[in-house]
Scaffold this active site. Sequence first.
Site, PDB file in Angstrom:
ATOM      1  N   ASP A  27       8.704  -7.573   4.590  1.00 42.74           N
ATOM      2  CA  ASP A  27       8.890  -8.230   3.294  1.00 42.74           C
ATOM      3  C   ASP A  27       7.933  -9.421   3.240  1.00 42.74           C
ATOM      4  O   ASP A  27       8.089 -10.396   3.990  1.00 42.74           O
ATOM      5  CB  ASP A  27      10.348  -8.688   3.171  1.00 42.74           C
ATOM      6  CG  ASP A  27      10.629  -9.342   1.831  1.00 42.74           C
ATOM      7  OD1 ASP A  27       9.672  -9.697   1.106  1.00 42.74           O
ATOM      8  OD2 ASP A  27      11.820  -9.523   1.518  1.00 42.74           O
TER       9      ASP A  27
ATOM     10  N   SER B 171      -4.411  -9.477 -13.029  1.00 43.20           N
ATOM     11  CA  SER B 171      -3.992  -8.577 -14.109  1.00 43.20           C
ATOM     12  C   SER B 171      -4.537  -9.103 -15.434  1.00 43.20           C
ATOM     13  O   SER B 171      -4.584 -10.326 -15.643  1.00 43.20           O
ATOM     14  CB  SER B 171      -2.458  -8.561 -14.172  1.00 43.20           C
ATOM     15  OG  SER B 171      -2.021  -7.916 -15.344  1.00 43.20           O
TER      16      SER B 171
ATOM     17  N   TYR C  10       5.384 -14.141 -13.839  1.00 40.33           N
ATOM     18  CA  TYR C  10       4.417 -13.149 -13.331  1.00 40.33           C
ATOM     19  C   TYR C  10       3.008 -13.469 -13.831  1.00 40.33           C
ATOM     20  O   TYR C  10       2.058 -13.502 -13.047  1.00 40.33           O
ATOM     21  CB  TYR C  10       4.852 -11.749 -13.769  1.00 40.33           C
ATOM     22  CG  TYR C  10       3.867 -10.644 -13.458  1.00 40.33           C
ATOM     23  CD1 TYR C  10       3.843 -10.026 -12.211  1.00 40.33           C
ATOM     24  CD2 TYR C  10       2.959 -10.182 -14.429  1.00 40.33           C
ATOM     25  CE1 TYR C  10       2.945  -8.999 -11.932  1.00 40.33           C
ATOM     26  CE2 TYR C  10       2.061  -9.165 -14.158  1.00 40.33           C
ATOM     27  CZ  TYR C  10       2.063  -8.571 -12.914  1.00 40.33           C
ATOM     28  OH  TYR C  10       1.163  -7.552 -12.636  1.00 40.33           O
TER      29      TYR C  10
ATOM     30  N   ALA D 114       1.578 -16.425 -12.168  1.00 40.09           N
ATOM     31  CA  ALA D 114       1.139 -16.094 -10.802  1.00 40.09           C
ATOM     32  C   ALA D 114      -0.202 -15.369 -10.840  1.00 40.09           C
ATOM     33  O   ALA D 114      -1.099 -15.640 -10.026  1.00 40.09           O
ATOM     34  CB  ALA D 114       2.191 -15.233 -10.104  1.00 40.09           C
ATOM     35  N   LYS D 115      -0.350 -14.451 -11.793  1.00 37.40           N
ATOM     36  CA  LYS D 115      -1.589 -13.660 -11.871  1.00 37.40           C
ATOM     37  C   LYS D 115      -2.775 -14.545 -12.256  1.00 37.40           C
ATOM     38  O   LYS D 115      -3.890 -14.351 -11.785  1.00 37.40           O
ATOM     39  CB  LYS D 115      -1.408 -12.495 -12.856  1.00 37.40           C
ATOM     40  CG  LYS D 115      -0.482 -11.418 -12.333  1.00 37.40           C
ATOM     41  CD  LYS D 115      -1.144 -10.659 -11.194  1.00 37.40           C
ATOM     42  CE  LYS D 115      -0.182  -9.972 -10.290  1.00 37.40           C
ATOM     43  NZ  LYS D 115      -0.794  -9.353  -9.112  1.00 37.40           N
TER      44      LYS D 115
ATOM     45  N   ASN E  66      -2.593  -6.658  -2.777  1.00 42.70           N
ATOM     46  CA  ASN E  66      -2.209  -5.827  -3.921  1.00 42.70           C
ATOM     47  C   ASN E  66      -0.726  -5.932  -4.277  1.00 42.70           C
ATOM     48  O   ASN E  66      -0.341  -5.749  -5.427  1.00 42.70           O
ATOM     49  CB  ASN E  66      -2.576  -4.363  -3.589  1.00 42.70           C
ATOM     50  CG  ASN E  66      -1.844  -3.359  -4.446  1.00 42.70           C
ATOM     51  OD1 ASN E  66      -2.220  -3.107  -5.587  1.00 42.70           O
ATOM     52  ND2 ASN E  66      -0.778  -2.790  -3.896  1.00 42.70           N
TER      53      ASN E  66
ATOM     54  N   GLY F  83       0.791  -1.244   0.000  1.00 47.11           N
ATOM     55  CA  GLY F  83       0.000   0.000   0.000  1.00 47.11           C
ATOM     56  C   GLY F  83       0.808   1.271   0.000  1.00 47.11           C
ATOM     57  O   GLY F  83       0.251   2.360   0.144  1.00 47.11           O
TER      58      GLY F  83
HETATM   59  N1  LIG Z   1       0.364  -1.101 -12.952  1.00 49.22           N
HETATM   60  C1  LIG Z   1      -0.214  -1.905 -13.818  1.00 49.22           C
HETATM   61  O1  LIG Z   1      -0.248  -1.618 -15.012  1.00 49.22           O
HETATM   62  C2  LIG Z   1      -0.906  -3.160 -13.362  1.00 49.22           C
HETATM   63  C3  LIG Z   1      -1.622  -3.873 -14.324  1.00 49.22           C
HETATM   64  C4  LIG Z   1      -2.283  -5.031 -13.955  1.00 49.22           C
HETATM   65  C5  LIG Z   1      -2.215  -5.475 -12.648  1.00 49.22           C
HETATM   66  N2  LIG Z   1      -1.507  -4.764 -11.737  1.00 49.22           N
HETATM   67  C6  LIG Z   1      -1.488  -5.297 -10.377  1.00 49.22           C
HETATM   68  O2  LIG Z   1      -1.881  -4.293  -9.461  1.00 49.22           O
HETATM   69  C7  LIG Z   1      -1.160  -4.447  -8.249  1.00 49.22           C
HETATM   70  C8  LIG Z   1      -0.403  -3.177  -7.932  1.00 49.22           C
HETATM   71  O3  LIG Z   1       0.494  -2.928  -9.007  1.00 49.22           O
HETATM   72  P1  LIG Z   1       1.375  -1.610  -9.107  1.00 49.22           P
HETATM   73  O4  LIG Z   1       1.603  -1.396 -10.548  1.00 49.22           O
HETATM   74  O5  LIG Z   1       0.822  -0.535  -8.271  1.00 49.22           O
HETATM   75  O6  LIG Z   1       2.756  -2.143  -8.479  1.00 49.22           O
HETATM   76  P2  LIG Z   1       3.998  -1.294  -7.935  1.00 49.22           P
HETATM   77  O7  LIG Z   1       5.201  -2.104  -8.263  1.00 49.22           O
HETATM   78  O8  LIG Z   1       3.936   0.110  -8.414  1.00 49.22           O
HETATM   79  O9  LIG Z   1       3.735  -1.320  -6.356  1.00 49.22           O
HETATM   80  C9  LIG Z   1       3.776  -2.530  -5.663  1.00 49.22           C
HETATM   81  C10 LIG Z   1       3.944  -2.255  -4.185  1.00 49.22           C
HETATM   82  O10 LIG Z   1       4.215  -3.511  -3.555  1.00 49.22           O
HETATM   83  C11 LIG Z   1       5.363  -3.376  -2.726  1.00 49.22           C
HETATM   84  N3  LIG Z   1       6.108  -4.626  -2.649  1.00 49.22           N
HETATM   85  C12 LIG Z   1       6.822  -5.226  -3.636  1.00 49.22           C
HETATM   86  N4  LIG Z   1       7.449  -6.320  -3.164  1.00 49.22           N
HETATM   87  C13 LIG Z   1       7.116  -6.417  -1.851  1.00 49.22           C
HETATM   88  C14 LIG Z   1       7.459  -7.324  -0.812  1.00 49.22           C
HETATM   89  N5  LIG Z   1       8.302  -8.359  -1.024  1.00 49.22           N
HETATM   90  N6  LIG Z   1       6.938  -7.140   0.421  1.00 49.22           N
HETATM   91  C15 LIG Z   1       6.118  -6.088   0.668  1.00 49.22           C
HETATM   92  N7  LIG Z   1       5.768  -5.179  -0.277  1.00 49.22           N
HETATM   93  C16 LIG Z   1       6.263  -5.347  -1.521  1.00 49.22           C
HETATM   94  C17 LIG Z   1       6.207  -2.302  -3.407  1.00 49.22           C
HETATM   95  O11 LIG Z   1       7.134  -1.700  -2.510  1.00 49.22           O
HETATM   96  C18 LIG Z   1       5.135  -1.329  -3.892  1.00 49.22           C
HETATM   97  O12 LIG Z   1       4.797  -0.369  -2.920  1.00 49.22           O
HETATM   98  C19 LIG Z   1      -0.240  -5.652  -8.450  1.00 49.22           C
HETATM   99  O13 LIG Z   1      -0.856  -6.797  -7.925  1.00 49.22           O
HETATM  100  C20 LIG Z   1      -0.106  -5.737  -9.950  1.00 49.22           C
HETATM  101  O14 LIG Z   1       0.196  -7.038 -10.374  1.00 49.22           O
HETATM  102  C21 LIG Z   1      -0.846  -3.623 -12.058  1.00 49.22           C
END
Ligand SMILES: NC(=O)c1ccc[n+]([C@@H]2O[C@H](COP(=O)([O-])OP(=O)(O)OC[C@H]3O[C@@H](n4cnc5c(N)ncnc54)[C@H](O)[C@@H]3O)[C@@H](O)[C@H]2O)c1
Length: 256
Positions: A71, A150, A163, A166-167, A98, A21
Amino acid sequence: MSEHVPTFPDLKDKAVLITGGGSGIGAALTEGFAAQGSKVAFIDVAGAPSRELADRLAGISRHAPLFIQADLTDLEALKQAVAQAESAHGPARVLINNAALDDRHELLEITGDYWDANHAINLRPVAFTAQAVAPGMIAAGGGAIVNFTSTSYMLNIGAMPAYTAAKAGIVGLTKGLAGRLGPDGIRVNAIAPGWVMTERQKKLWVTEEGLAAMIERQCLKRPIEPDDMVGPCLFLASNASAMITAQVLIADGGMM
Ligand SMILES: NC(=O)c1ccc[n+]([C@@H]2O[C@H](COP(=O)([O-])OP(=O)(O)OC[C@H]3O[C@@H](n4cnc5c(N)ncnc54)[C@H](O)[C@@H]3O)[C@@H](O)[C@H]2O)c1
């Protein structure tokens, strides 16, 4: 926060736990639930952006969001983080899974260790955060879990097979959790975003041509922003979706 997001009165004062978050879509969700008056705790591995977000929201929210640094690939740390959120806010009534890491990787080069590490953040925490939260949620009378999948796994994209696997797994897990936890009053759904313009995406992968090509395929002709995920997520977390479970809500501007 987008002005098109309505208020969901049942989310006020509710304990909400969000993974990842601290930045990207997760930060928009942290802000979105805080704006509903929820008691938000969020777990993130990244300290600086998360603290900055928590500090910014502390002054303007009914409940200052609680940042817990952990983590999520470390299952013991994950359990302790959930316990810390629970002792601060009471059992979570809403869990948003998320967190993820969308690193690109080449099929012909990946190792077993890479695959496991990838799923240790992109799939495993969805199951184990639900496992850690469920007893408290059940005892409190039920709740809602929203998992972020996703659309990428439906598009035959070749650049990140671990990835996308996993999704896709998150969809199966969502349905399995919905079946297991439904009798206990817990709804479990997933959101499948299209390409969302987070800072990470913009820094690493967005190009003018790539974005134009994506918008060309969407029915709605503008980029998708992190804030666009807030309304769907609040809806699935709130009683407004009381009889909706085991579903995937696609939020991609109409590309699929
Ligand atoms: N951005 C996109 O285009 C997109 C598209 C489809 C799906 N999604 C999904 O939406 C969700 C959010 O994506 P996003 O783009 O905001 O990702 P992002 O990479 O911008 O943010 C992810 C957050 O998770 C945290 N994180 C990563 N590894 C971690 C760990 N080991 N422990 C704790 N925290 C951890 C990061 O520090 C970050 O704050 C994800 O599940 C992603 O798969 C994103």
